[in-house]
Structure formats: C-alpha cells, structure tokens
Design an enzyme around this catalytic site. Structure first.
Site, short mmCIF file in Angstrom:
data_model
loop_
_atom_site.label_atom_id
_atom_site.label_comp_id
_atom_site.label_asym_id
_atom_site.label_seq_id
_atom_site.Cartn_x
_atom_site.Cartn_y
_atom_site.Cartn_z
N TYR A 116 -40.27 -1.51 30.11
CA TYR A 116 -40.09 -2.59 29.13
C TYR A 116 -38.47 -2.51 28.52
O TYR A 116 -37.93 -3.15 28.11
CB TYR A 116 -41.08 -2.79 27.96
N LYS B 246 -37.43 -7.36 21.42
CA LYS B 246 -38.53 -7.78 20.71
C LYS B 246 -38.62 -7.13 19.43
O LYS B 246 -38.88 -7.93 18.47
CB LYS B 246 -39.61 -7.66 21.69
P1 NAD Z 1 -41.38 -17.70 31.54
O1 NAD Z 1 -40.38 -16.80 32.68
O2 NAD Z 1 -42.45 -18.56 31.99
O3 NAD Z 1 -40.55 -17.99 30.31
C1 NAD Z 1 -39.44 -17.51 30.08
C2 NAD Z 1 -38.58 -18.80 29.62
O4 NAD Z 1 -37.24 -18.10 29.07
C3 NAD Z 1 -38.07 -19.48 30.58
O5 NAD Z 1 -38.55 -20.68 30.52
C4 NAD Z 1 -36.64 -19.32 31.01
O6 NAD Z 1 -36.15 -20.37 31.35
C5 NAD Z 1 -36.23 -19.16 29.45
N1 NAD Z 1 -35.01 -18.74 29.49
C6 NAD Z 1 -34.28 -17.31 29.75
N2 NAD Z 1 -33.10 -17.20 29.47
C7 NAD Z 1 -32.87 -18.51 28.91
C8 NAD Z 1 -31.50 -18.95 28.36
N3 NAD Z 1 -30.47 -18.56 28.43
N4 NAD Z 1 -31.50 -20.39 27.83
C9 NAD Z 1 -32.83 -21.13 27.75
N5 NAD Z 1 -33.97 -20.53 28.00
C10 NAD Z 1 -33.78 -19.26 28.75
O7 NAD Z 1 -42.20 -16.37 31.01
P2 NAD Z 1 -43.17 -16.08 29.81
O8 NAD Z 1 -43.97 -14.85 30.11
O9 NAD Z 1 -43.86 -17.39 29.67
O10 NAD Z 1 -42.04 -16.08 28.73
C11 NAD Z 1 -42.16 -16.66 27.44
C12 NAD Z 1 -42.03 -15.73 26.18
O11 NAD Z 1 -43.31 -14.80 26.10
C13 NAD Z 1 -41.11 -14.74 26.48
O12 NAD Z 1 -40.48 -14.32 24.99
C14 NAD Z 1 -41.79 -13.25 26.73
O13 NAD Z 1 -41.06 -12.11 26.53
C15 NAD Z 1 -42.78 -13.58 26.02
N6 NAD Z 1 -44.21 -12.83 26.36
C16 NAD Z 1 -44.51 -12.52 27.51
C17 NAD Z 1 -45.45 -11.81 27.94
C18 NAD Z 1 -46.00 -11.75 29.30
O14 NAD Z 1 -46.74 -10.79 29.81
N7 NAD Z 1 -45.88 -12.78 30.17
C19 NAD Z 1 -46.13 -11.10 27.00
C20 NAD Z 1 -45.61 -11.12 25.87
C21 NAD Z 1 -44.66 -12.00 25.40
#
Ligand code: NAD
Length: 257
Positions: free
Chosen positions: A157, A164
């Site tokens: 990670y 984070k």
């Molecule tokens: P996802 O890829 O669907 O979403 C990530 C989003 O970030 C995308 O919509 C992308 O367009 C956006 N992004 C990245 N760079 C950007 C920029 N410069 N400007 C605007 N938008 C930007 O994936 P996700 O897993 O739904 O991620 C959403 C959040 O959840 C993130 O913060 C991720 O770290 C967090 N998260 C995810 C998980 C998991 O296992 N998927 C677990 C815990 C937390």
C-alpha cells in the site's frame, strides 16, 4: 421519508459502477438527496453520464482536483444551480503504479508529492470551496474515504498509506476549523473492494481474501455497506460526530492476529 430528504450532495470520485463513490451516490439518492456528480476527464465522462441518468443525479462538470480552475468552476456552478450545499463526498486517490509495486523506500519525490496532493490536499482545497456554500445552508457534512493502511503498514500500500494518514489528519484539522460553521468532517475507512483504483495494488485481492477469512464477520465488505454508512454519517443521524475515522470493514481492523 429518507434520511437525506431535501439535502443537496456533491459526490466526487465516480469512475464506474464499481466505484465506492457510486455506491454512496446511489444510497444518497435512495435516501432522498439531490445528487451532483463530477468526472475526471472526457474518458470518464462517458462512464459517469449514463450512471447519473440511471438514478436521476446530475453531472455538474469536469473536475481534476489538481486544477484550481476546475474546482472554482464546479463550485460556481453549484452556487448558480443550488445556491448552497449540504453534503460533499470526497472519494479520490492516486498513486503512481510503480510506487505500489516497489519497496516504499524507493518512492520518488515526485510520486510522493503527487500522491499526497491528489489523495490528501485535495480534501482541504475542496472543503475550502464548499465552506461558503454550506454556510449558506446553515451547516453541512463532508465525508472522505480512507483505508487501514493509514494506521498500519500494509504490504504494497506504500505511499498510499502515507497519503491516507495525512488525509485522516486533514479530517481532524478541518473538523476543528469548520465546526463553528456547523460543518462536520469525517472519514469512512473501508475494507477492500474491487475497483479501478484497488486493481493497481499488487496482491490486493490475495489480501482481500485474507480479510474474508480473518474478519469477525467472516466475509468481504459489500460496497452497499459503504453506501449506507456514508449516507448515515453525512446525514443528521450523525449530528454529533466530527473529526472521526469510522471503519466499515466487517471488523477486520480490530483483529490482533
Ligand atoms: P475508483 O477508481 O472507482 O475511484 C477513485 C476515483 O479517484 C476515480 O473516480 C478517479 O477519477 C478519482 N481521481 C483520481 N485522481 C483524480 C484527480 N486528479 N482528480 C479528480 N479525481 C481523481 O476506486 P475506489 O476504490 O472507489 O476509490 C475511492 C476512494 O475509496 C479512494 O479514496 C480509495 O483510496 C478509497 N478506498 C478504496 C478501497 C478499496 O478497496 N477499493 C478501500 C478503502 C478506501
């Protein structure tokens, strides 16, 4: 009547139907909120528009969080269409692919800064832009998404964990600054979910499988569970909660071994 009835919510971070932001947007709509989505670039616009149509959400415009002009344009449009804002979801994160594969020790200066800028600083920039619109409504609620890698060293990670940790600290300082305006700021720390972003992390799915075996609930987290808790935290049901990181991870974070 839904818990978000009459509320206006901006949801940032929908990339496709697997996005956690999409689960949150759907739940907010189901709970009666008006929802506006943004998209990052023309490629994602093609995915986001049909999703928005599916649930009767609107698409407010393009938003790359590194672009101050786009932040200004989105909030100007929100002011014009809604006059105010009640809820904002920040579900945005980025790390260079190689920084999620190499040793953390080898992260480049540029990769580190870019990851922190997009994944943590953006919350501050967006909260600053949201403040006057939320004040116009007598208060509001902001929610970001975090992960256990903020507080534990999770293999692979890497820099995302550092980002984070910064994000969760930003939540606390923003909560302190915005509390007097009746604006709450919280993080929801989600368990592993298969999304575009998580697919960049090496061995993420092996790890997700381990979570299913060891978590108290003995299963994986459903994205709908993130949607429901997010809607609750954003709503008046959580009116006394601010500056917190709440885990929606089928209990994995409490297990010692
Ligand atoms: P996802 O890829 O669907 O979403 C990530 C989003 O970030 C995308 O919509 C992308 O367009 C956006 N992004 C990245 N760079 C950007 C920029 N410069 N400007 C605007 N938008 C930007 O994936 P996700 O897993 O739904 O991620 C959403 C959040 O959840 C993130 O913060 C991720 O770290 C967090 N998260 C995810 C998980 C998991 O296992 N998927 C677990 C815990 C937390």
């Amino acid at each position: 009547m839904g818990i978000a009835e009459g509320r206006r919510a901006l949801v940032i971070g929908v990339a496709n139907e697997k996005s956690l932001a999409w689960a949150i947007a759907r739940e907010l709509r189901a709970q009666g909120a008006e929802v506006a989505l943004t998209y990052q670039g023309a490629m994602l616009e093609k995915r986001v528009r049909p999703l928005a149509e599916q649930v009767g959400a609107s698409v407010i415009g393009e938003l790359d969080v590194t672009r101050d002009d786009q932040i200004d344009a989105v909030f100007a449009k929100l002011r014009e269409t809604w006059g105010g804002l009640d809820m904002m979801v920040h579900a945005v994160a980025f790390a260079e692919r190689e920084d999620l594969r190499e040793r953390f020790l080898n992260v480049s200066r540029q990769g580190f800064l870019r990851s922190l800028e997009i994944s943590a600083y953006s919350l501050v920039a967006l909260a600053r832009a949201a403040e006057p619109l939320m004040q116009a409504r007598g208060g509001g609620s902001i929610l970001t998404l975090s992960y256990l890698g903020a507080v534990r060293a999770v293999p692979n990670y890497n820099v995302m964990g550092v980002a984070k940790a910064a994000l969760e600290a930003c939540v606390r300082y923003l909560a302190l600054d915005l509390g007097p305006s009746n604006i709450r700021v919280n993080a929801l720390s989600a368990g592993p979910a298969r999304t575009l972003s998580s697919s960049a992390i090496r061995d993420y799915y092996t790890m997700a499988h381990e979570v299913e075996k060891r978590a108290p609930l003995r299963r994986g987290m459903e994205t709908e569970e993130v949607g429901r808790m997010a809607a609750a935290m954003l709503s008046e049901l959580a009116s006394g909660v601010t500056g917190q990181t709440v885990y929606v991870d089928v209990g994995y974070s409490i297990v010692g071994f």
